[in-house]
Design a protein around this motif. Structure first.
Motif, PDB file in Angstrom:
ATOM      1  N   PRO A   1      -3.421  25.315  -0.034  1.00  0.00           N
ATOM      2  CA  PRO A   1      -4.450  25.564   1.003  1.00  0.00           C
ATOM      3  C   PRO A   1      -4.427  24.506   2.116  1.00  0.00           C
ATOM      4  N   ILE A   2      -4.789  24.939   3.304  1.00  0.00           N
ATOM      5  CA  ILE A   2      -4.838  24.000   4.440  1.00  0.00           C
ATOM      6  C   ILE A   2      -6.188  23.287   4.426  1.00  0.00           C
ATOM      7  N   ASP A   3      -6.175  21.987   4.612  1.00  0.00           N
ATOM      8  CA  ASP A   3      -7.393  21.182   4.574  1.00  0.00           C
ATOM      9  C   ASP A   3      -8.352  21.619   5.691  1.00  0.00           C
ATOM     10  N   ALA A   4      -9.630  21.742   5.316  1.00  0.00           N
ATOM     11  CA  ALA A   4     -10.624  22.242   6.267  1.00  0.00           C
ATOM     12  C   ALA A   4     -10.827  21.295   7.451  1.00  0.00           C
ATOM     13  N   TYR A   5     -10.674  19.987   7.215  1.00  0.00           N
ATOM     14  CA  TYR A   5     -10.953  19.015   8.280  1.00  0.00           C
ATOM     15  C   TYR A   5      -9.684  18.522   8.974  1.00  0.00           C
ATOM     16  N   GLN A   6      -8.651  18.238   8.159  1.00  0.00           N
ATOM     17  CA  GLN A   6      -7.436  17.627   8.730  1.00  0.00           C
ATOM     18  C   GLN A   6      -6.419  18.656   9.216  1.00  0.00           C
ATOM     19  N   GLY A   7      -6.602  19.914   8.804  1.00  0.00           N
ATOM     20  CA  GLY A   7      -5.683  20.960   9.222  1.00  0.00           C
ATOM     21  C   GLY A   7      -4.285  20.749   8.661  1.00  0.00           C
ATOM     22  N   ILE A   8      -3.294  21.111   9.456  1.00  0.00           N
ATOM     23  CA  ILE A   8      -1.898  21.087   9.008  1.00  0.00           C
ATOM     24  C   ILE A   8      -1.401  19.662   8.744  1.00  0.00           C
ATOM     25  N   PHE A   9      -2.045  18.666   9.381  1.00  0.00           N
ATOM     26  CA  PHE A   9      -1.583  17.270   9.235  1.00  0.00           C
ATOM     27  C   PHE A   9      -1.706  16.762   7.802  1.00  0.00           C
ATOM     28  N   GLN A  10      -2.587  17.394   7.039  1.00  0.00           N
ATOM     29  CA  GLN A  10      -2.777  16.957   5.641  1.00  0.00           C
ATOM     30  C   GLN A  10      -1.498  17.174   4.832  1.00  0.00           C
ATOM     31  N   LYS A  11      -0.645  18.116   5.315  1.00  0.00           N
ATOM     32  CA  LYS A  11       0.596  18.422   4.569  1.00  0.00           C
ATOM     33  C   LYS A  11       1.488  17.195   4.394  1.00  0.00           C
ATOM     34  N   THR A  12       1.346  16.208   5.279  1.00  0.00           N
ATOM     35  CA  THR A  12       2.177  14.996   5.133  1.00  0.00           C
ATOM     36  C   THR A  12       1.882  14.278   3.810  1.00  0.00           C
ATOM     37  N   MET A  13       0.705  14.580   3.231  1.00  0.00           N
ATOM     38  CA  MET A  13       0.335  13.965   1.951  1.00  0.00           C
ATOM     39  C   MET A  13       1.389  14.250   0.877  1.00  0.00           C
ATOM     40  N   TYR A  14       2.030  15.442   0.951  1.00  0.00           N
ATOM     41  CA  TYR A  14       2.989  15.818  -0.095  1.00  0.00           C
ATOM     42  C   TYR A  14       4.291  15.009  -0.015  1.00  0.00           C
ATOM     43  N   VAL A  15       4.457  14.298   1.076  1.00  0.00           N
ATOM     44  CA  VAL A  15       5.599  13.373   1.185  1.00  0.00           C
ATOM     45  C   VAL A  15       5.084  11.937   1.053  1.00  0.00           C
ATOM     46  N   HIS A  16       3.953  11.670   1.701  1.00  0.00           N
ATOM     47  CA  HIS A  16       3.417  10.301   1.766  1.00  0.00           C
ATOM     48  C   HIS A  16       3.063   9.747   0.375  1.00  0.00           C
ATOM     49  N   VAL A  17       2.293  10.502  -0.384  1.00  0.00           N
ATOM     50  CA  VAL A  17       1.826   9.994  -1.685  1.00  0.00           C
ATOM     51  C   VAL A  17       2.996   9.818  -2.674  1.00  0.00           C
ATOM     52  N   PRO A  18       3.871  10.843  -2.839  1.00  0.00           N
ATOM     53  CA  PRO A  18       5.015  10.605  -3.751  1.00  0.00           C
ATOM     54  C   PRO A  18       5.888   9.434  -3.290  1.00  0.00           C
ATOM     55  N   SER A  19       6.057   9.268  -1.970  1.00  0.00           N
ATOM     56  CA  SER A  19       6.875   8.136  -1.465  1.00  0.00           C
ATOM     57  C   SER A  19       6.254   6.813  -1.884  1.00  0.00           C
ATOM     58  N   ALA A  20       4.931   6.713  -1.710  1.00  0.00           N
ATOM     59  CA  ALA A  20       4.244   5.456  -2.063  1.00  0.00           C
ATOM     60  C   ALA A  20       4.354   5.183  -3.561  1.00  0.00           C
ATOM     61  N   TRP A  21       4.181   6.216  -4.373  1.00  0.00           N
ATOM     62  CA  TRP A  21       4.272   6.036  -5.832  1.00  0.00           C
ATOM     63  C   TRP A  21       5.690   5.637  -6.232  1.00  0.00           C
ATOM     64  N   LEU A  22       6.665   6.324  -5.623  1.00  0.00           N
ATOM     65  CA  LEU A  22       8.070   6.003  -5.959  1.00  0.00           C
ATOM     66  C   LEU A  22       8.433   4.584  -5.520  1.00  0.00           C
ATOM     67  N   ALA A  23       7.795   4.123  -4.432  1.00  0.00           N
ATOM     68  CA  ALA A  23       8.040   2.741  -3.988  1.00  0.00           C
ATOM     69  C   ALA A  23       7.574   1.776  -5.078  1.00  0.00           C
ATOM     70  N   TYR A  24       6.379   2.023  -5.612  1.00  0.00           N
ATOM     71  CA  TYR A  24       5.860   1.165  -6.697  1.00  0.00           C
ATOM     72  C   TYR A  24       6.801   1.217  -7.908  1.00  0.00           C
ATOM     73  N   ILE A  25       7.202   2.452  -8.265  1.00  0.00           N
ATOM     74  CA  ILE A  25       8.077   2.613  -9.441  1.00  0.00           C
ATOM     75  C   ILE A  25       9.391   1.863  -9.209  1.00  0.00           C
ATOM     76  N   SER A  26       9.944   2.007  -7.990  1.00  0.00           N
ATOM     77  CA  SER A  26      11.221   1.339  -7.670  1.00  0.00           C
ATOM     78  C   SER A  26      11.089  -0.167  -7.845  1.00  0.00           C
ATOM     79  N   PHE A  27       9.999  -0.733  -7.317  1.00  0.00           N
ATOM     80  CA  PHE A  27       9.846  -2.187  -7.383  1.00  0.00           C
ATOM     81  C   PHE A  27       9.537  -2.641  -8.815  1.00  0.00           C
ATOM     82  N   ALA A  28       8.875  -1.764  -9.576  1.00  0.00           N
ATOM     83  CA  ALA A  28       8.638  -2.101 -10.993  1.00  0.00           C
ATOM     84  C   ALA A  28       9.970  -2.113 -11.745  1.00  0.00           C
ATOM     85  N   VAL A  29      10.845  -1.162 -11.412  1.00  0.00           N
ATOM     86  CA  VAL A  29      12.181  -1.125 -12.046  1.00  0.00           C
ATOM     87  C   VAL A  29      12.964  -2.385 -11.659  1.00  0.00           C
TER      88      VAL A  29
END
Lengths: 249, 226
Positions: A27-55
């Motif tokens: 679903p498209i976010d009611a307030y942020q519109g289409i820009f919220q879609k960047t979350m599907y790249v942004h959040v996994p990237s941030a998590w993978l960054a943590y995982i990478s540095f933990a490794v």
């Protein structure tokens, strides 16, 4: 490694395609519109960054404990991946921030500033590696720095809780989200798309890690061969005497 | 090695480094005036509005301490030669004692740096004297110690590296940010009457983590410098 790659690479491609589909159909976010879609790249990237540095941290400790260059190759490869994912998280964050926050960069946002610093710390790690030619020295010193560098990661992670700034607080790891409560801060369909993308990004990370560690191993072997070819053989400087006209009997 | 022997080595290493500094006088004659110049130059660049300067003064002090303190922290390891490092090994000096001794000597020099620049900051920037200001003395000590640990570690990691002079600050500056944030937040906390305990805990945790990593990795680092 070739066999592992031949399994992981197609899985990563399929994962990314499925992740993209889920992200686009969520679903498209009611307030942020289409820009919220960047979350599907942004959040996994941030998590993978943590995982990478933990490794990198674990492999650095592994190297210091075992003195095996395999650990060093894992630490270095994971740090490279971490820098890539941190860069991606920063970029997507800024792209999202412009229309939603009204600015690409906000100095008052602790998470943003500290993430940029984390990026610089690991760029320093990679610069340190490039500055030392001898493999064992490089491995030991990088391992020490790989451990020291991780000290600031908890600060980056908890910054959204310690400072109430623009960046939103943790969404997925909140009890309401984990228990699927009605007042969860994220729509279940969005959460599902996010989890699928996290899995897809993890597969991408694993694929690139295996490939990078393999390349690092080949580089080490080439360096070793090169060192052996150029090694001076004892007595190489001594040549047989050359008498003009040969010996008289 | 007994604890007493270890601390004796720590003391001797710190004494040696302070003696070297005593002869060269680099911190007092070069780094402190350099830091003072930075404190003088900054208002010229950002404006001389008194209220703003009073507000940013403490932050400027800690920023200058971190940036110029790096020069103090690297000073000793930069002057070390291969022969000096080998001599310490041959004398049977514990690498962990070398790390701790060096850090303590650097911390003391950084403390001198801070003690001279703090009144200068008060004179130039006129920040408000907050209730509970004696807490800042503890913060100044913890910042000096933390920066000394990071600097000594970075000095050991980059020893003998060709690009050392540019690489070491790149490694230290971002890692020192928690020290900068915590120290500035303690001042803000005192000014606004907020709790400062979490920031002091963060500073202590940072110092402890750096000390543990430094001691634990001193031996492998020493082996690479031979």
């Amino acid at each position: 490694m070739k066999k592992t790659l031949s399994i992981l690479a197609p899985l990563a491609v399929v994962g990314v395609v499925i992740g993209f589909t889920f992200a686009m159909t969520a679903p498209i976010d009611a307030y942020q519109g289409i820009f919220q879609k960047t979350m599907y790249v942004h959040v996994p990237s941030a998590w993978l960054a943590y995982i990478s540095f933990a490794v990198t941290l674990i492999a650095s400790i592994g190297y210091l404990a075992k003195k095996d260059l395999r650990w060093d190759r894992i630490a270095a490869s994971s740090a490279e991946m971490g820098v890539f994912f941190t860069g991606l998280a920063l970029m997507t964050g800024m792209i999202w921030g412009r229309p939603v926050w009204g600015t690409f960069w906000d100095w008052g946002d602790a998470r943003l500033v500290l993430t940029a610093l984390m990026f610089i710390v690991y760029l320093g790690y990679l610069a340190l590696r490039r500055s030392i030619a001898e493999p064992t020295t490089r491995a030991r010193r990088s391992a020490v720095f790989g451990i020291v560098a991780f000290v600031q990661i908890p600060l980056v992670h908890f910054s959204v809780s310690w400072w109430r700034t623009l960046h939103q607080q943790a969404t997925v790891l909140r009890p309401e989200t984990l228990t699927g409560a009605a007042d969860a801060p994220i729509d279940p369909l969005m959460l599902r798309a996010l989890m699928v993308n996290l899995l897809a990004f993890t597969l991408v990370y694993a694929t690139f890690m295996v490939a990078r560690v393999w390349i690092a191993k080949l580089e080490d072997e080439r360096e070793e061969r090169h060192a052996l070819e150029n090694i001076e053989i004892a007595g190489a400087a001594i040549s047989a005497p050359d008498f003009d006209g040969g010996f008289d009997d | 090695m007994t604890a007493a022997e270890f601390w004796r080595q720590v003391f001797e290493i710190a004494r040696k480094d302070l003696k070297v500094e005593g002869r060269a006088g680099e911190v007092l004659s070069i780094t402190v005036p350099f830091g003072a110049v930075a404190l003088l130059l900054l208002p010229m660049a950002i404006g001389t509005e008194k209220t703003m300067l009073a507000k940013i003064g403490p932050g400027m002090f800690f920023g200058v301490t971190l940036l110029f303190g790096m020069l103090v922290a690297f000073r000793q390891s930069a002057s070390d030669t291969q022969a000096q490092r080998e001599l310490l090994t041959l004398l049977g000096i514990d690498p962990a004692a070398t790390f701790v001794g060096r850090s303590f000597a650097s911390a003391l020099l950084l403390l001198v740096f801070e003690v001279i620049l703090a009144p200068l900051t008060v004179i130039l920037y006129n920040p408000p004297l907050v209730d509970g200001w004696p807490w800042m003395l503890l913060i100044i000590l913890l910042v000096a110690l933390g920066l000394a640990f990071v600097g000594t570690l970075a000095g050991a990691v980059t020893a003998g590296v060709r690009t050392r002079s540019t690489l070491a600050p790149l490694l230290v500056a971002p890692l020192s940010v928690p020290l900068l944030i915590s120290s500035s937040q303690v001042y803000e906390g005192l000014r606004l009457g907020r709790s400062i305990i979490p920031w002091i805990v963060l500073l202590l945790a940072m110092n402890l983590a750096l000390a543990v990593v430094g001691v634990a990795t001193a031996k492998p680092l020493e082996e690479t410098s031979r």
